[in-house]
Design a protein around this motif. Sequence first.
Motif, PDB file in Angstrom:
ATOM      1  N   PHE A  74     146.726 116.876  73.693  1.00 34.72           N
ATOM      2  CA  PHE A  74     147.729 116.607  72.658  1.00 34.72           C
ATOM      3  C   PHE A  74     149.139 116.475  73.229  1.00 34.72           C
ATOM      4  O   PHE A  74     149.534 117.205  74.134  1.00 34.72           O
ATOM      5  N   CYS A  75     149.909 115.541  72.672  1.00 32.58           N
ATOM      6  CA  CYS A  75     151.327 115.362  72.973  1.00 32.58           C
ATOM      7  C   CYS A  75     152.062 115.103  71.666  1.00 32.58           C
ATOM      8  O   CYS A  75     151.532 114.428  70.780  1.00 32.58           O
ATOM      9  N   ARG A  76     153.266 115.633  71.560  1.00 27.76           N
ATOM     10  CA  ARG A  76     154.058 115.366  70.356  1.00 27.76           C
ATOM     11  C   ARG A  76     154.657 113.954  70.364  1.00 27.76           C
ATOM     12  O   ARG A  76     154.911 113.368  69.321  1.00 27.76           O
ATOM     13  N   LYS A  86     145.325 111.249  76.160  1.00 28.59           N
ATOM     14  CA  LYS A  86     146.150 112.053  75.256  1.00 28.59           C
ATOM     15  C   LYS A  86     146.047 111.568  73.824  1.00 28.59           C
ATOM     16  O   LYS A  86     145.615 110.446  73.547  1.00 28.59           O
ATOM     17  N   ILE A  87     146.477 112.462  72.908  1.00 28.12           N
ATOM     18  CA  ILE A  87     146.499 112.180  71.475  1.00 28.12           C
ATOM     19  C   ILE A  87     147.886 112.541  70.964  1.00 28.12           C
ATOM     20  O   ILE A  87     148.334 113.681  71.147  1.00 28.12           O
ATOM     21  N   ALA A  88     148.575 111.599  70.350  1.00 26.95           N
ATOM     22  CA  ALA A  88     149.928 111.842  69.865  1.00 26.95           C
ATOM     23  C   ALA A  88     149.895 112.428  68.457  1.00 26.95           C
ATOM     24  O   ALA A  88     149.344 111.819  67.538  1.00 26.95           O
ATOM     25  N   THR A  89     150.455 113.615  68.302  1.00 24.88           N
ATOM     26  CA  THR A  89     150.552 114.264  66.993  1.00 24.88           C
ATOM     27  C   THR A  89     151.566 115.399  67.079  1.00 24.88           C
ATOM     28  O   THR A  89     151.790 115.965  68.151  1.00 24.88           O
ATOM     29  N   LEU A  94     145.818 120.485  64.277  1.00 22.15           N
ATOM     30  CA  LEU A  94     144.776 119.587  64.754  1.00 22.15           C
ATOM     31  C   LEU A  94     144.123 120.096  66.039  1.00 22.15           C
ATOM     32  O   LEU A  94     143.035 119.650  66.410  1.00 22.15           O
ATOM     33  N   ALA A  95     144.800 121.026  66.700  1.00 23.96           N
ATOM     34  CA  ALA A  95     144.227 121.590  67.927  1.00 23.96           C
ATOM     35  C   ALA A  95     143.108 122.580  67.631  1.00 23.96           C
ATOM     36  O   ALA A  95     142.276 122.853  68.512  1.00 23.96           O
ATOM     37  N   LEU A 132     150.238 123.636  72.402  1.00 30.83           N
ATOM     38  CA  LEU A 132     149.598 124.724  71.675  1.00 30.83           C
ATOM     39  C   LEU A 132     150.620 125.785  71.283  1.00 30.83           C
ATOM     40  O   LEU A 132     151.606 126.024  71.989  1.00 30.83           O
ATOM     41  N   THR A 133     150.374 126.442  70.155  1.00 28.87           N
ATOM     42  CA  THR A 133     151.208 127.580  69.772  1.00 28.87           C
ATOM     43  C   THR A 133     150.904 128.752  70.694  1.00 28.87           C
ATOM     44  O   THR A 133     149.883 128.778  71.399  1.00 28.87           O
TER      45      THR A 133
END
Length: 472
Positions: A74-76, A86-89, A94-95, A132-133
């Motif tokens: 994931f990437c913002r 990668k997945i932009a979000t 969603l993670a 990730l948080t």
Amino acid sequence: MPTTIHDAVTDSASNAAAWGDALLQRYATSGPRYTSYPTALSFNEAFTADDVTDALARSNDAQRALSLYVHIPFCRKICFYCACNKIATKNTDLAEPYLARLDREMALTAQHIDTRRPVKQLHWGGGTPTFLTLDQMSGLIDRLDARFGLSSDPERDYAIEIDPREADVLTLRHLQSLGFNRLSLGVQDLDPRVQRAINRSQPKVLTETLMDEAQRLGFRSLNLDLIYGLPQQTADSFAQTLHQVIELNPARLSVFNYAHLPERFPPQRRIRQEELPDADEKLTMLRVTIDMLTAAGYVHIGMDHFARPDDSLALAQQNGTLQRNFQGYSSHAQCDLIGLGVSAISRLEDSYAQNASVLADYETALDQGRLATRRGVRLSRDDRIRRDAIERLMCDMRLDLAALGERWQIDPQEYFKAALVALDQAQQDGLATLRHQVITVTPVGRLLVRHLAMAFDAHLPAQGNRRYSKII
């Protein structure tokens, strides 16, 4: 070091004869990076999850330590140069389903692993792991520990890739509490014009603040990633970035050559071809990089990696224990690598296995209770011998043919007859020497070590080199 940035660029340009521009350009063809041998182009879909479980059993018999790689896709925000999976979000929720699938993959894998084997190395890559948080990071570490048993050994190498735009002091403190002791920060370039051209606005203060805190917290090693050949870059502007980076004093630097392949990586289509530096300008950037970093005391490990003399990477090279893997150079040679997550690649004793690169395919496999293996390869004896030769050449910048022959019970002069003939021109051109059955890479040859390694590649003639990036 030259007294000014202009001096650094001028000195590098004046040394063109020593570098041999025509020579370097002649060798600046395409070729593998040899993060594996055989390379991923030799992986095939006939290699299945059953082959992976067999490889894990053989891996247990060898009782090597473990290295775990976890891919967080994931990437913002998408950087235009990026070639990663990668997945932009911006939605961290969603993670959650992805982390649940990661846990299923860990459980399926751990069934076949002797978990008494120590996990000496851990690497979170992406994407952006710091997407990730803090709670999600804690949960993932807990799952890894429950499945594999993480280490508290001070010599462990637990690293995470960080985007300075979305991490702060609290993030670093949390990562330290989770057991990470090495950080890799993506910088790429500090010039605002270049940052705008690649859609990555990142003021220097963000990187500087994190580095100061990392050093205060006692992280063992810190790496910065830079890229040369990006849009709007010049040799002068990149020298300015290098000057600022040297002042930050990271333990390691990775300075990558940007490979513009818009036909393969859609985000790169947003980069304007006319804004890219030409081949001569890129070569000057490379010269400036090596001149400035070596003058600042860094060891040129090889290709695009530099390290302080007291860093574990430089020490591993001195000790002959450096290894190539899918993250580049690694100081932990005696480990079997287990890749977890979408597109992740494992190296297990005599096999490579890659997970599905499409998230939906990865999820479907795990939902059906099976490993997400999409392709791979089991190495023949010849593959393993050639892998040994290529790895030692690329890691040690020398290859002791007599020692290799003794390890594998072969006559190296006869076994590698074709390779030695292929290297004859490189020797004449000053890229390497061969004396007393030892091939030694020269300083200029370090820039072209991929070309030297290609002489030992038995798969390359059938593949061609058109699908690989430029060597320099």
